[in-house]
Design a protein around this motif. Structure first.
Motif, PDB file in Angstrom:
ATOM      1  N   LYS A   9       0.838  -1.201   0.000  1.00  0.00           N
ATOM      2  CA  LYS A   9       0.000   0.000   0.000  1.00  0.00           C
ATOM      3  C   LYS A   9       0.871   1.248   0.000  1.00  0.00           C
ATOM      4  CE  LYS A   9      -4.036  -1.852   2.329  1.00  0.00           C
ATOM      5  NZ  LYS A   9      -4.926  -1.784   3.496  1.00  0.00           N
ATOM      6  N   VAL A  10       0.441   2.222  -0.822  1.00  0.00           N
ATOM      7  CA  VAL A  10       1.124   3.510  -0.872  1.00  0.00           C
ATOM      8  C   VAL A  10       0.288   4.549  -0.135  1.00  0.00           C
ATOM      9  CG1 VAL A  10       1.971   5.364  -2.362  1.00  0.00           C
ATOM     10  CG2 VAL A  10       2.307   2.971  -3.034  1.00  0.00           C
ATOM     11  N   CYS A  11      -0.924   4.810  -0.631  1.00  0.00           N
ATOM     12  CA  CYS A  11      -1.811   5.793  -0.016  1.00  0.00           C
ATOM     13  C   CYS A  11      -3.171   5.721  -0.702  1.00  0.00           C
ATOM     14  CB  CYS A  11      -1.237   7.208  -0.130  1.00  0.00           C
ATOM     15  SG  CYS A  11      -1.056   7.812  -1.827  1.00  0.00           S
ATOM     16  N   THR A  12      -4.126   6.474  -0.171  1.00  0.00           N
ATOM     17  CA  THR A  12      -5.405   6.581  -0.854  1.00  0.00           C
ATOM     18  C   THR A  12      -5.230   7.477  -2.078  1.00  0.00           C
ATOM     19  OG1 THR A  12      -6.058   8.445   0.534  1.00  0.00           O
ATOM     20  CG2 THR A  12      -6.773   6.240   1.251  1.00  0.00           C
ATOM     21  N   LYS A  15      -4.858  11.302  -1.842  1.00  0.00           N
ATOM     22  CA  LYS A  15      -3.623  11.838  -1.253  1.00  0.00           C
ATOM     23  C   LYS A  15      -2.566  12.150  -2.303  1.00  0.00           C
ATOM     24  CE  LYS A  15      -4.782  11.312   3.109  1.00  0.00           C
ATOM     25  NZ  LYS A  15      -5.175  12.425   3.916  1.00  0.00           N
ATOM     26  N   LEU A  16      -2.743  11.626  -3.515  1.00  0.00           N
ATOM     27  CA  LEU A  16      -1.767  11.861  -4.584  1.00  0.00           C
ATOM     28  C   LEU A  16      -2.415  12.733  -5.657  1.00  0.00           C
ATOM     29  CD1 LEU A  16       1.071  11.391  -5.649  1.00  0.00           C
ATOM     30  CD2 LEU A  16       0.253   9.277  -6.709  1.00  0.00           C
ATOM     31  N   VAL A  22       4.542  11.102  -3.864  1.00  0.00           N
ATOM     32  CA  VAL A  22       4.750  10.546  -2.535  1.00  0.00           C
ATOM     33  C   VAL A  22       5.938   9.608  -2.637  1.00  0.00           C
ATOM     34  CG1 VAL A  22       2.350  10.762  -1.745  1.00  0.00           C
ATOM     35  CG2 VAL A  22       3.101   8.663  -2.854  1.00  0.00           C
ATOM     36  N   ARG A  24       7.682   6.142  -0.920  1.00  0.00           N
ATOM     37  CA  ARG A  24       7.432   4.954  -0.099  1.00  0.00           C
ATOM     38  C   ARG A  24       8.710   4.151  -0.044  1.00  0.00           C
ATOM     39  NH1 ARG A  24       6.258   0.846   2.708  1.00  0.00           N
ATOM     40  NH2 ARG A  24       4.181  -0.044   2.810  1.00  0.00           N
ATOM     41  N   GLU A 106      -3.654   1.485  -9.332  1.00  0.00           N
ATOM     42  CA  GLU A 106      -4.636   2.281  -8.594  1.00  0.00           C
ATOM     43  C   GLU A 106      -5.983   1.600  -8.764  1.00  0.00           C
ATOM     44  OE1 GLU A 106      -5.848   6.929  -7.967  1.00  0.00           O
ATOM     45  OE2 GLU A 106      -4.892   6.362  -9.858  1.00  0.00           O
ATOM     46  N   MET A 110      -7.347   3.291  -3.895  1.00  0.00           N
ATOM     47  CA  MET A 110      -6.060   3.029  -3.243  1.00  0.00           C
ATOM     48  C   MET A 110      -4.975   2.905  -4.312  1.00  0.00           C
ATOM     49  SD  MET A 110      -6.117   2.916   0.100  1.00  0.00           S
ATOM     50  CE  MET A 110      -4.540   2.167   0.401  1.00  0.00           C
ATOM     51  N   TYR A 112      -1.243   1.172  -4.971  1.00  0.00           N
ATOM     52  CA  TYR A 112      -0.380   0.083  -4.511  1.00  0.00           C
ATOM     53  C   TYR A 112       0.847  -0.045  -5.401  1.00  0.00           C
ATOM     54  CZ  TYR A 112      -4.735  -1.706  -2.384  1.00  0.00           C
ATOM     55  OH  TYR A 112      -5.891  -1.854  -1.674  1.00  0.00           O
TER      56      TYR A 112
END
Length: 120
Positions: A9-12, A15-16, A22, A24, A106, A110, A112
Motif C-alpha cells: 500500500k502507498v496511499c489513498t 492523497k496523490l 509521494v 514509499r 490504482e 487506493m 499500490y
C-alpha cells in the motif's frame, strides 16, 4: 503473480494530487529502496528514486520532483529531466537512459506498488 493482498500500500488516491508525488520505502529485489510515486495527466507512475546520472535521489536537495513547467520529472541536484510516463531522460548528458520503473496499480481509491519485485 502477486495477489492484491500482497501488494504494498502507498496511499489513498485522493492523497496523490495531479503533479505531486509521494515516497514509499519498500524492498525492491530484496534491497530497501526509496520509491517515488507521482501522478501525471491522471495516471500514477512509480520509479526507484535514483537519478541515472548519479546515484542520488531525485529530491535529494529539494522536495520537488516536477520541473517548473510541470511536464518533466527533475533531479534536484543536477537538473536531469525525465518524461513522467516512461522515466526516459531528455537531458543531453543522459539522453535515452531510464529511471527504473516499478509497477503501480490504482484500484478502489487506493494506490499500490504491485510489482512482483517489491515487498514491504
Amino acid at each position: 503473480m502477486k495477489t492484491q493482498e500482497e501488494w504494498v500500500k502507498v496511499c489513498t488516491s485522493d492523497k496523490l494530487k495531479e503533479g505531486r508525488h509521494v515516497i514509499r520505502e519498500a524492498h525492491y529485489e530484496g534491497v530497501l529502496e526509496s520509491i517515488i510515486i507521482c501522478r501525471f495527466k491522471g495516471h500514477c507512475y512509480a520509479y526507484i528514486n535514483r537519478c541515472v546520472h548519479m546515484p542520488k535521489r531525485l529530491n535529494c536537495e529539494h522536495d520537488l520532483i516536477f520541473d517548473i513547467t510541470g511536464q518533466f520529472l527533475r533531479c534536484s541536484m543536477h537538473g536531469i529531466i525525465y518524461t513522467p510516463e516512461t522515466g526516459t531522460s531528455q537531458s543531453t548528458m543522459c539522453h535515452g537512459e531510464q529511471l527504473k520503473a516499478v509497477k503501480v496499480t490504482e484500484i478502489e481509491n487506493m494506490i499500490y506498488l504491485s510489482d512482483k519485485r517489491v515487498s514491504a
